[in-house]
Design a protein around this motif. Structure first.
Motif, mmCIF file in Angstrom:
data_model
loop_
_atom_site.group_PDB
_atom_site.id
_atom_site.type_symbol
_atom_site.label_atom_id
_atom_site.label_comp_id
_atom_site.label_asym_id
_atom_site.label_seq_id
_atom_site.Cartn_x
_atom_site.Cartn_y
_atom_site.Cartn_z
ATOM 1 N N LEU A 401 0.831 -1.206 0.000
ATOM 2 C CA LEU A 401 0.000 0.000 0.000
ATOM 3 C C LEU A 401 0.865 1.256 0.000
ATOM 4 C CD1 LEU A 401 -2.803 -0.979 2.550
ATOM 5 C CD2 LEU A 401 -3.020 -0.803 0.061
ATOM 6 N N LYS A 402 1.952 1.224 0.755
ATOM 7 C CA LYS A 402 2.853 2.380 0.806
ATOM 8 C C LYS A 402 3.423 2.671 -0.580
ATOM 9 C CE LYS A 402 7.328 3.882 2.593
ATOM 10 N NZ LYS A 402 8.496 3.536 3.446
ATOM 11 N N TYR A 403 3.895 1.613 -1.262
ATOM 12 C CA TYR A 403 4.472 1.810 -2.585
ATOM 13 C C TYR A 403 3.424 2.170 -3.630
ATOM 14 C CZ TYR A 403 9.267 0.607 -1.434
ATOM 15 O OH TYR A 403 10.539 0.644 -0.918
ATOM 16 N N ALA A 404 2.159 1.840 -3.352
ATOM 17 C CA ALA A 404 1.084 2.237 -4.275
ATOM 18 C C ALA A 404 0.757 3.715 -4.143
ATOM 19 C CB ALA A 404 -0.171 1.408 -4.000
ATOM 20 N N GLY A 405 1.218 4.339 -3.050
ATOM 21 C CA GLY A 405 0.973 5.762 -2.857
ATOM 22 C C GLY A 405 -0.011 6.104 -1.771
ATOM 23 N N VAL A 406 -0.425 5.107 -0.976
ATOM 24 C CA VAL A 406 -1.324 5.379 0.147
ATOM 25 C C VAL A 406 -0.519 6.067 1.253
ATOM 26 C CG1 VAL A 406 -2.786 4.352 1.927
ATOM 27 C CG2 VAL A 406 -2.804 3.411 -0.395
ATOM 28 N N PRO A 407 -1.000 7.181 1.793
ATOM 29 C CA PRO A 407 -0.269 7.867 2.867
ATOM 30 C C PRO A 407 -0.029 6.940 4.059
ATOM 31 C CG PRO A 407 -2.040 9.255 2.028
ATOM 32 C CD PRO A 407 -2.230 7.912 1.406
ATOM 33 N N THR A 408 1.197 6.922 4.551
ATOM 34 C CA THR A 408 1.537 5.989 5.629
ATOM 35 C C THR A 408 0.801 6.291 6.930
ATOM 36 O OG1 THR A 408 3.471 7.358 6.163
ATOM 37 C CG2 THR A 408 3.817 5.482 4.680
ATOM 38 N N ASP A 409 0.345 7.541 7.113
ATOM 39 C CA ASP A 409 -0.376 7.841 8.349
ATOM 40 C C ASP A 409 -1.785 7.247 8.354
ATOM 41 O OD1 ASP A 409 -1.491 9.506 6.472
ATOM 42 O OD2 ASP A 409 -1.333 11.333 7.668
ATOM 43 N N LYS A 410 -2.209 6.703 7.207
ATOM 44 C CA LYS A 410 -3.513 6.024 7.142
ATOM 45 C C LYS A 410 -3.385 4.504 7.291
ATOM 46 C CE LYS A 410 -6.359 9.229 4.485
ATOM 47 N NZ LYS A 410 -7.381 9.347 3.414
#
Length: 466
Positions: A401-410
């Motif tokens: 998810l992180k590499y897909a561009g989802v903000p890590t704070d979510k």
């Protein structure tokens, strides 16, 4: 009287009783026991189906399609044997017959409805000769078990060739499936969706196959439904999408249900299914086709499909303090992509939970997660409040998810499944969507049943036929 069959049935039923007594799931255990005692158990029981055997195979949607067919056939007034729990290896198929067999090894049914795993399909058809075979679709699935997609397609194709006579029910929108009529020579009926039933954004997915299964040249597509499903043609050898006998159009999302118009050889009808997911329309069309072929009236087919309730993890709906929660089994890139499309079609803000396991039943190789279009989630992440990752490979899911561009704070990783699901249900979103691989599915459903209320499907008024 076959003493070995009777002994196999008795001991298999005893094994099933012991399994329930000790709280084991064990849906395949009776079949394992019976086949150890008498190899001919499955063949002897299956041939007792008075009107024949209907098999469903393919990658995605086998359980849903088989259960939809059961609803249609039973609404038509027939008795069935079915492996309803999705135990689709040869032992699970045997167990389905054991469950309904008398102590003398007798089966009282008109039709046997069997969902069969693609890799087990050749073994099952050696013992059970089906009258109808439904093939839904072919996608990459568990590479460490099935191998490449071509291997899976070949397994089914070559097994079908060994059958002396069978009527195929084929998804015309999937070129890998539609080829089966030509390469096997069997009689076939086709079903599909009218072209251009989805928005361009919904069809931007990884394509599992884009080459002609006959000559190997690249297929030309006028439109896509999803993955390689669509309106295709080959300019080299002339292979193309066949006009289906049963076709759906004018699709409407009604919140927790889907409605469409279905064209069939004698007219048109409105079809409603009480479940979400665009792909479930294909499952419903397969069931409609089978019902029509065996002589069920269109009104009874409509009623049977309207009464369908999702099996475990097949878009099951729960309610938590008025908030909707959907539980969805995922096991390969195409299935996950369609789950994401369904998630993004739901209005309002959402909380998302993902449980990824890599046990034997899930497939040890989880590299397929990198072929899922999580980037679509990242693009729409404004409507998603939280992402909670669980399961044995929760960390890898979070990384993807992180590499897909989802903000890590979510993104949160929580190995405590109960706490993670409760957090998802109680999150700030207006609804919850839960993705789960196979071995995490039953624990997730158990937790949801303890925390939330499961939706009971209420049958609405029967649509008209015109």
């Amino acid at each position: 009287m076959n003493i070995r069959l009777i002994l196999a049935v008795w001991l298999a039923k005893l094994a099933a009783f012991a399994s329930r007594k000790f709280g084991w799931k064990g849906s395949s255990l009776p079949g394992v026991v019976a086949r150890k005692i008498y190899k001919g158990t499955l063949a002897d029981l299956a041939r007792q189906a008075r009107k024949g055997v209907i098999m469903v195979t393919g990658t995605n949607g086998k359980t849903t399609t088989n259960n939809m067919i059961a609803n249609v056939i039973e609404t038509g007034g027939y008795k069935v044997v079915i492996n309803q729990e999705g135990a689709n290896l040869i032992t699970g198929v045997t167990s389905a017959f054991i469950k309904q067999a008398s102590l003398l090894g007798k089966i009282d049914c008109d039709f046997a409805l069997l969902e069969v795993d693609e890799a087990s399909f050749p073994k099952v058809v050696q013992e059970v000769k089906p009258h109808y075979v439904v093939v839904n679709n072919f996608f990459r699935d568990q590479l460490d078990r099935y191998g490449e997609l071509d291997t899976t397609v070949k397994l089914v194709r070559e097994a079908l060739k060994t059958l002396p006579k069978v009527h195929l029910v084929l998804n015309t929108d999937d070129p890998l499936v539609a080829q089966m009529q030509q390469v096997t020579g069997h009689t076939a009926s086709f079903y599909g969706l009218a072209p251009n039933q989805r928005s361009e954004n919904e069809t931007k997915q990884t394509r599992e196959s884009k080459f002609c299964p006959h000559c190997g040249n690249e297929l030309h597509y006028d439109s896509f439904q999803y993955s390689q499903l669509g309106s295709y043609s080959c300019t080299e050898c002339g292979f193309k999408r066949k006009e289906p006998e049963v076709e759906a159009r004018a699709i409407h999302n009604l919140g927790t249900s889907l409605e469409c118009r279905v064209r069939y050889p004698q007219g048109e009808a409105t079809l409603t299914i009480n479940t979400q997911g665009f792909y479930n329309l294909y499952n419903a069309l397969a069931a409609f086709s089978v019902g029509y072929l065996v002589g069920i009236s269109v009104e009874q087919i409509q009623q049977g499909l309207l009464k369908y309730k999702p099996a475990v993890g097949r878009m099951e709906t729960f309610y938590y303090h008025g908030k909707t929660a959907l539980l969805n089994l995922v096991k390969n890139p195409t299935g996950f992509n369609e789950g994401i499309s369904t998630l993004l079609s739901i209005p309002g803000s959402k909380n998302v939970w993902m449980a990824i396991n890599d046990n034997d039943a899930d497939g040890r190789d989880i590299s397929w997660l990198w072929d899922v279009d999580f980037e679509h989630l990242a693009e729409a992440q404004a409507s998603i409040e939280t992402f909670t990752c669980s399961g044995l490979r929760g960390e890898e899911m979070a990384l993807r998810l992180k590499y897909a561009g989802v903000p890590t704070d979510k993104i949160t990783i929580d190995g405590d499944m109960t706490a993670a699901i409760q957090k998802t249900l109680e999150g700030p979103g207006e609804s919850a969507y839960l993705f789960s691989t196979y071995t995490a599915l039953w624990p997730a459903q158990k937790i949801l049943l303890e925390l939330a209320e499961k939706e009971e499907t209420h049958v609405k008024g029967l649509p008209s036929v015109s």
